[in-house]
Design an enzyme around this catalytic site. Sequence first.
Site, PDB file in Angstrom:
ATOM      1  N   GLU A  74      -8.527 -24.936 -40.210  1.00 15.73           N
ATOM      2  CA  GLU A  74      -9.935 -25.149 -40.554  1.00 15.73           C
ATOM      3  C   GLU A  74     -10.636 -26.071 -39.561  1.00 15.73           C
ATOM      4  OE1 GLU A  74     -10.011 -26.456 -44.619  1.00 15.73           O
ATOM      5  OE2 GLU A  74      -9.285 -24.519 -45.338  1.00 15.73           O
ATOM      6  N   HIS A  98      -3.837 -31.107 -35.343  1.00 10.60           N
ATOM      7  CA  HIS A  98      -3.424 -32.147 -36.295  1.00 10.60           C
ATOM      8  C   HIS A  98      -2.136 -31.737 -36.971  1.00 10.60           C
ATOM      9  CE1 HIS A  98      -6.234 -29.366 -38.252  1.00 10.60           C
ATOM     10  NE2 HIS A  98      -5.545 -29.528 -39.373  1.00 10.60           N
TER      11      HIS A  98
HETATM   12  P1  AMP Z   1      -6.346 -27.293 -41.573  1.00  8.67           P
HETATM   13  O1  AMP Z   1      -7.240 -27.229 -40.348  1.00  8.67           O
HETATM   14  O2  AMP Z   1      -6.297 -25.975 -42.305  1.00  8.67           O
HETATM   15  O3  AMP Z   1      -4.974 -27.820 -41.280  1.00  8.67           O
HETATM   16  O4  AMP Z   1      -7.029 -28.286 -42.621  1.00  8.67           O
HETATM   17  C1  AMP Z   1      -7.850 -29.374 -42.244  1.00  8.67           C
HETATM   18  C2  AMP Z   1      -7.564 -30.531 -43.144  1.00  8.67           C
HETATM   19  O5  AMP Z   1      -8.484 -31.561 -42.813  1.00  8.67           O
HETATM   20  C3  AMP Z   1      -7.735 -30.268 -44.660  1.00  8.67           C
HETATM   21  O6  AMP Z   1      -6.536 -30.658 -45.334  1.00  8.67           O
HETATM   22  C4  AMP Z   1      -8.934 -31.145 -45.051  1.00  8.67           C
HETATM   23  O7  AMP Z   1      -8.834 -31.668 -46.361  1.00  8.67           O
HETATM   24  C5  AMP Z   1      -8.892 -32.221 -43.986  1.00  8.67           C
HETATM   25  N1  AMP Z   1     -10.177 -32.853 -43.714  1.00  8.67           N
HETATM   26  C6  AMP Z   1     -11.357 -32.260 -43.459  1.00  8.67           C
HETATM   27  N2  AMP Z   1     -12.314 -33.175 -43.242  1.00  8.67           N
HETATM   28  C7  AMP Z   1     -11.731 -34.383 -43.328  1.00  8.67           C
HETATM   29  C8  AMP Z   1     -12.179 -35.731 -43.190  1.00  8.67           C
HETATM   30  N3  AMP Z   1     -13.461 -36.006 -42.913  1.00  8.67           N
HETATM   31  N4  AMP Z   1     -11.289 -36.738 -43.366  1.00  8.67           N
HETATM   32  C9  AMP Z   1      -9.999 -36.465 -43.659  1.00  8.67           C
HETATM   33  N5  AMP Z   1      -9.500 -35.218 -43.795  1.00  8.67           N
HETATM   34  C10 AMP Z   1     -10.359 -34.189 -43.636  1.00  8.67           C
END
Ligand code: AMP
Length: 120
Positions: free
Chosen positions: A99, A104
């Site tokens: 997403e 990460h």
């Molecule tokens: P993915 O890219 O599918 O691994 O997921 C992205 C992750 O980032 C998800 O678990 C979200 O809950 C997390 N996320 C998105 N925005 C934020 C933020 N501002 N602070 C911390 N985590 C975030």
Amino acid sequence: MAYDPENIFAKILRGEIPCSKVYEDDHVLAFNDIRPQAPIHVLVIPKGAYVSLDDLTERGTDEEVAALFKAVGKVARLTGATEGGYRILANIGENGHQEVPHFHVHIFGGKRLGHMLPKQ
Ligand code: AMP
């Protein structure tokens, strides 16, 4: 995939939006996931502009690559995830359901996490 400097983790790295910081060094930032899926759910990110693991390992320095993996281990220890065991996971690209297009590593812990992937 080209790196988008307006992605949310880039904004966190620039200090434009806050995060709940767990660990930081010259090459890495780790912070709590905003929508935790386990009692321990931390994201470990390189400070450099990399979209994915393959991008980091292709364009990044050995120091950046090593720093990322050392930080994952350090955060696992810092959070206590090492006590009962934990899982690391990185979603990459469309098939991986990524997403946020800044590389990460998720660290999940603090409970029994079940099977690796949902059964289809
Ligand atoms: P993915 O890219 O599918 O691994 O997921 C992205 C992750 O980032 C998800 O678990 C979200 O809950 C997390 N996320 C998105 N925005 C934020 C933020 N501002 N602070 C911390 N985590 C975030």
